[in-house]
Design a protein around this motif. Structure first.
Motif, PDB file in Angstrom:
ATOM      1  N   ASN A 149      30.420  43.548  24.088  1.00 45.45           N
ATOM      2  CA  ASN A 149      30.522  42.125  23.773  1.00 45.45           C
ATOM      3  C   ASN A 149      31.549  41.361  24.591  1.00 45.45           C
ATOM      4  N   TRP A 150      32.661  41.975  24.948  1.00 47.76           N
ATOM      5  CA  TRP A 150      33.809  41.223  25.413  1.00 47.76           C
ATOM      6  C   TRP A 150      33.782  41.035  26.922  1.00 47.76           C
ATOM      7  N   THR A 151      34.246  39.858  27.355  1.00 47.97           N
ATOM      8  CA  THR A 151      34.414  39.611  28.781  1.00 47.97           C
ATOM      9  C   THR A 151      35.629  40.386  29.295  1.00 47.97           C
ATOM     10  N   LEU A 152      35.738  40.460  30.605  1.00 49.83           N
ATOM     11  CA  LEU A 152      36.904  41.122  31.191  1.00 49.83           C
ATOM     12  C   LEU A 152      38.179  40.402  30.802  1.00 49.83           C
ATOM     13  N   ASP A 153      38.156  39.071  30.783  1.00 50.03           N
ATOM     14  CA  ASP A 153      39.353  38.304  30.438  1.00 50.03           C
ATOM     15  C   ASP A 153      39.744  38.493  28.977  1.00 50.03           C
ATOM     16  N   GLU A 154      38.780  38.740  28.108  1.00 54.64           N
ATOM     17  CA  GLU A 154      39.073  38.949  26.685  1.00 54.64           C
ATOM     18  C   GLU A 154      39.623  40.333  26.396  1.00 54.64           C
ATOM     19  N   THR A 155      39.445  41.251  27.328  1.00 50.80           N
ATOM     20  CA  THR A 155      39.831  42.638  27.104  1.00 50.80           C
ATOM     21  C   THR A 155      41.335  42.797  27.255  1.00 50.80           C
ATOM     22  N   PRO A 156      42.006  43.441  26.296  1.00 49.93           N
ATOM     23  CA  PRO A 156      43.460  43.594  26.387  1.00 49.93           C
ATOM     24  C   PRO A 156      43.865  44.510  27.532  1.00 49.93           C
ATOM     25  N   ARG A 157      45.127  44.413  27.934  1.00 47.79           N
ATOM     26  CA  ARG A 157      45.700  45.265  28.976  1.00 47.79           C
ATOM     27  C   ARG A 157      46.766  46.146  28.349  1.00 47.79           C
ATOM     28  N   MET A 158      46.668  47.443  28.589  1.00 47.92           N
ATOM     29  CA  MET A 158      47.661  48.362  28.054  1.00 47.92           C
ATOM     30  C   MET A 158      48.873  48.420  28.993  1.00 47.92           C
ATOM     31  N   PRO A 159      50.083  48.541  28.447  1.00 46.82           N
ATOM     32  CA  PRO A 159      51.307  48.436  29.252  1.00 46.82           C
ATOM     33  C   PRO A 159      51.684  49.759  29.921  1.00 46.82           C
ATOM     34  N   LYS A 160      50.843  50.228  30.838  1.00 43.80           N
ATOM     35  CA  LYS A 160      51.128  51.446  31.593  1.00 43.80           C
ATOM     36  C   LYS A 160      51.269  51.082  33.066  1.00 43.80           C
ATOM     37  N   GLN A 161      52.327  51.560  33.687  1.00 42.07           N
ATOM     38  CA  GLN A 161      52.632  51.140  35.049  1.00 42.07           C
ATOM     39  C   GLN A 161      51.526  51.485  36.037  1.00 42.07           C
ATOM     40  N   ARG A 162      50.951  52.679  35.924  1.00 40.46           N
ATOM     41  CA  ARG A 162      49.946  53.083  36.905  1.00 40.46           C
ATOM     42  C   ARG A 162      48.744  52.155  36.869  1.00 40.46           C
ATOM     43  N   TYR A 163      48.438  51.597  35.702  1.00 40.41           N
ATOM     44  CA  TYR A 163      47.302  50.694  35.617  1.00 40.41           C
ATOM     45  C   TYR A 163      47.589  49.366  36.311  1.00 40.41           C
ATOM     46  N   GLN A 164      48.849  48.982  36.349  1.00 49.70           N
ATOM     47  CA  GLN A 164      49.202  47.766  37.073  1.00 49.70           C
ATOM     48  C   GLN A 164      48.938  47.935  38.572  1.00 49.70           C
ATOM     49  N   VAL A 165      49.289  49.114  39.100  1.00 56.99           N
ATOM     50  CA  VAL A 165      49.026  49.403  40.509  1.00 56.99           C
ATOM     51  C   VAL A 165      47.526  49.372  40.777  1.00 56.99           C
ATOM     52  N   MET A 166      46.759  50.042  39.930  1.00 57.52           N
ATOM     53  CA  MET A 166      45.308  50.119  40.123  1.00 57.52           C
ATOM     54  C   MET A 166      44.654  48.746  39.988  1.00 57.52           C
ATOM     55  N   THR A 167      45.144  47.924  39.061  1.00 61.73           N
ATOM     56  CA  THR A 167      44.574  46.596  38.861  1.00 61.73           C
ATOM     57  C   THR A 167      44.746  45.731  40.096  1.00 61.73           C
ATOM     58  N   ARG A 168      45.871  45.860  40.776  1.00 58.01           N
ATOM     59  CA  ARG A 168      46.080  45.097  42.020  1.00 58.01           C
ATOM     60  C   ARG A 168      45.174  45.589  43.140  1.00 58.01           C
ATOM     61  N   TYR A 169      44.946  46.908  43.183  1.00 58.39           N
ATOM     62  CA  TYR A 169      44.246  47.510  44.317  1.00 58.39           C
ATOM     63  C   TYR A 169      42.725  47.453  44.187  1.00 58.39           C
ATOM     64  N   MET A 170      42.206  47.588  42.983  1.00 56.52           N
ATOM     65  CA  MET A 170      40.765  47.728  42.786  1.00 56.52           C
ATOM     66  C   MET A 170      39.943  46.610  43.429  1.00 56.52           C
ATOM     67  N   PRO A 171      40.320  45.332  43.280  1.00 57.19           N
ATOM     68  CA  PRO A 171      39.487  44.284  43.874  1.00 57.19           C
ATOM     69  C   PRO A 171      39.432  44.322  45.402  1.00 57.19           C
ATOM     70  N   LEU A 172      40.307  45.081  46.018  1.00 54.79           N
ATOM     71  CA  LEU A 172      40.307  45.182  47.474  1.00 54.79           C
ATOM     72  C   LEU A 172      39.251  46.136  47.993  1.00 54.79           C
ATOM     73  N   VAL A 173      38.728  47.032  47.122  1.00 58.43           N
ATOM     74  CA  VAL A 173      37.867  48.113  47.598  1.00 58.43           C
ATOM     75  C   VAL A 173      36.509  48.158  46.897  1.00 58.43           C
ATOM     76  N   GLY A 174      36.233  47.238  45.996  1.00 60.32           N
ATOM     77  CA  GLY A 174      34.947  47.219  45.312  1.00 60.32           C
ATOM     78  C   GLY A 174      34.876  46.051  44.353  1.00 60.32           C
ATOM     79  N   LYS A 175      33.664  45.711  43.946  1.00 56.98           N
ATOM     80  CA  LYS A 175      33.465  44.553  43.067  1.00 56.98           C
ATOM     81  C   LYS A 175      33.594  44.884  41.589  1.00 56.98           C
ATOM     82  N   ARG A 176      33.450  46.179  41.224  1.00 59.02           N
ATOM     83  CA  ARG A 176      33.375  46.521  39.811  1.00 59.02           C
ATOM     84  C   ARG A 176      34.529  47.399  39.326  1.00 59.02           C
ATOM     85  N   GLY A 177      35.574  47.540  40.132  1.00 63.10           N
ATOM     86  CA  GLY A 177      36.670  48.421  39.765  1.00 63.10           C
ATOM     87  C   GLY A 177      37.373  48.017  38.485  1.00 63.10           C
TER      88      GLY A 177
END
Length: 462
Positions: A149-177
């Motif tokens: 049901n939920w959009t990407l913007d509605e989805t919460p973000r968990m406070p883990k450092q490694r996910y912050q790194v991945m979130t910055r990098y994913m849009p650089l290498v694919g559309k659906r990361g």
């Protein structure tokens, strides 16, 4: 995804040979083979069907604190954030952990166990615990492969450092990361190998059959409240996440495949991060080969440790992944019985020598083009995907028969004298009808639910 814990310093890695030796050290004699099952669930507020945030009296952290208080789980912290739980095991054994995926998907990484009966008991206990704690918090648990049901913007973000790194990098290498990170959920099974030759045979069989398993367990037909045109949207998302670290690994089927060849592949996959002193250093896009030579810009002159290598291997996402064991990564999240059916299917195929040989006979003449066509086709058409003169359903039925015979020969029984084949019944039911979980959900959406997804959160919750 793995959760790092600070511990004693790991040995320094000085050469490619050290990396090969680290993986090869996972080889085990048959009597020490174990089954590790991981399963993720979407959390939702039972009164609103909205996603569950990390903080707050009815949040993810409160759920984890309740598991600590009521059932003796131990906290794993990252700074002031509670990011995972662990349960101590017997001395010398690995423990189970509960961890958070980027969008709050709640994961049990089960302890390595000997039989699927043990997996069933572990899964039952875990679900009883989270339901006992989650009920008063008005938190429910949904077993499907993509957030319905939920959009990407509605989805919460968990406070883990490694996910912050991945979130910055994913849009650089694919559309659906980001969709992969925040809106998918899976069941995975981890299995051992005896030696290099056994690893190669299992790797080839499991890679070839992975799209077939994806089809059987397809369970993600909705996106943002509407049918998305796929039966496994989770699997489709992986096709445009990051081509450098995903896919069907054709080299596994080539002459010369072994531990060294996989190390060379892993060295060519760009890094995400390096973990030092409780923090994740962003190294996204950097080369582990440079790190091995002491030329990583973020840690100039420093050599990697075995933990750095282990971390790097967890950031590779092919359909089957190797660390010191093989990870089967092709299945959507699902309900209780399918959580246990997946390890039963793979154990039946890979943990009996006659079954492994029969499975290899089934797939050995498939071409790289055929394997890729299966991978590309099953997210949309699942068991109806065309293959040679038939469909994936035909192949799935053959694979099930091989797995059933393998589990029968393993002959691990419960107190009632039933062997592990009892856990294959959900797969057998799917293949008898030729109807995946996603097909069933779509049928009910049209026939019973008045084209609404709300009933999914009742009828398919744990």
């Amino acid at each position: 995804m793995s959760t790092r814990q600070d511990s004693a310093p790991a040995p320094i890695v000085r050469s490619r040979d050290d990396l090969v030796a680290w993986i090869a050290a996972g080889s085990k004699p048959t009597e020490r083979w174990r089954i590790g099952t991981e399963h993720e669930k979407f959390l939702f507020a039972t009164d609103t069907l909205r996603p569950v945030p990390y903080d707050g009296p009815n949040g993810v952290r409160a759920l984890m604190e309740g598991l600590i208080a009521r059932f003796g789980w131990e906290p794993i912290m990252e700074g002031t954030n509670l990011i995972a739980l662990k349960r101590p095991a017997a001395e010398g054994a690995l423990s189970a952990t509960v961890s958070l995926e980027p969008g709050g998907q709640f994961e049990l990484s089960g302890a390595p166990v000997r039989t699927v009966h043990d997996t069933g008991a572990e899964t039952h206990e875990h679900l009883e615990q989270v339901l006992a704690v989650g009920g008063p918090l008005r938190i429910g648990f949904l077993g499907v492969g993509f957030s319905p049901n939920w959009t990407l913007d509605e989805t919460p973000r968990m406070p883990k450092q490694r996910y912050q790194v991945m979130t910055r990098y994913m849009p650089l290498v694919g559309k659906r990361g980001l969709d992969m990170m925040y809106r998918t959920a899976t069941i995975q099974v981890n299995l051992d190998f005896a030696d290099e030759a056994d690893m190669v045979r299992k790797f080839r069989v499991s890679l070839a059959l992975q799209p077939v398993v994806t089809a059987i367990f397809a369970c993600s037909p909705f996106t943002e409240g509407r049918p998305n045109g796929f039966l496994s949207m989770r699997s489709e998302v992986w096709r445009d996440t990051d081509r450098a670290r995903t896919g069907m690994l054709p080299f596994v089927f080539e002459p010369g495949m072994g531990f060294e060849r996989y190390v060379d592949y892993a060295l060519d996959v760009p890094m995400y991060f390096v973990y030092r002193d409780g923090r994740y250093i962003d190294a996204a896009g950097a080369s582990f080969r440079d790190f091995l030579a002491g030329r990583l810009p973020q840690l100039s002159g420093e050599l990697p440790t075995e933990d750095d290598w282990s971390d790097h291997l967890t950031t590779l996402f092919p359909e089957v992944r190797m660390k010191r064991f093989l990870e089967m990564r092709g299945a959507d999240g699902g309900r209780w019985r399918r959580i246990c059916a997946l390890p039963a299917l793979w154990s039946g195929l890979l943990y009996d020598r006659a079954a492994l040989d029969a499975a290899w006979e089934l797939v050995k003449d498939w071409t790289a083009e055929e394997r890729q066509a299966l991978r590309d086709g099953v997210p949309k058409t699942a068991l109806r995907t065309k293959f040679r003169t038939g469909t994936v359903l035909d192949v799935a039925r053959q694979a099930l028969a091989i797995a059933e015979a393998g589990l029968q020969r393993r002959a691990f029984t419960n107190a009632k004298g039933e062997d592990e084949r009892i856990f294959l019944e959900p797969v057998a039911a799917i293949l008898r009808e030729g109807m995946t979980p996603a097909d069933e959900i779509l049928l009910r959406y049209e026939r019973d639910w008045n084209r609404r997804t709300g009933p999914l959160f009742t009828d398919y919750a744990f």
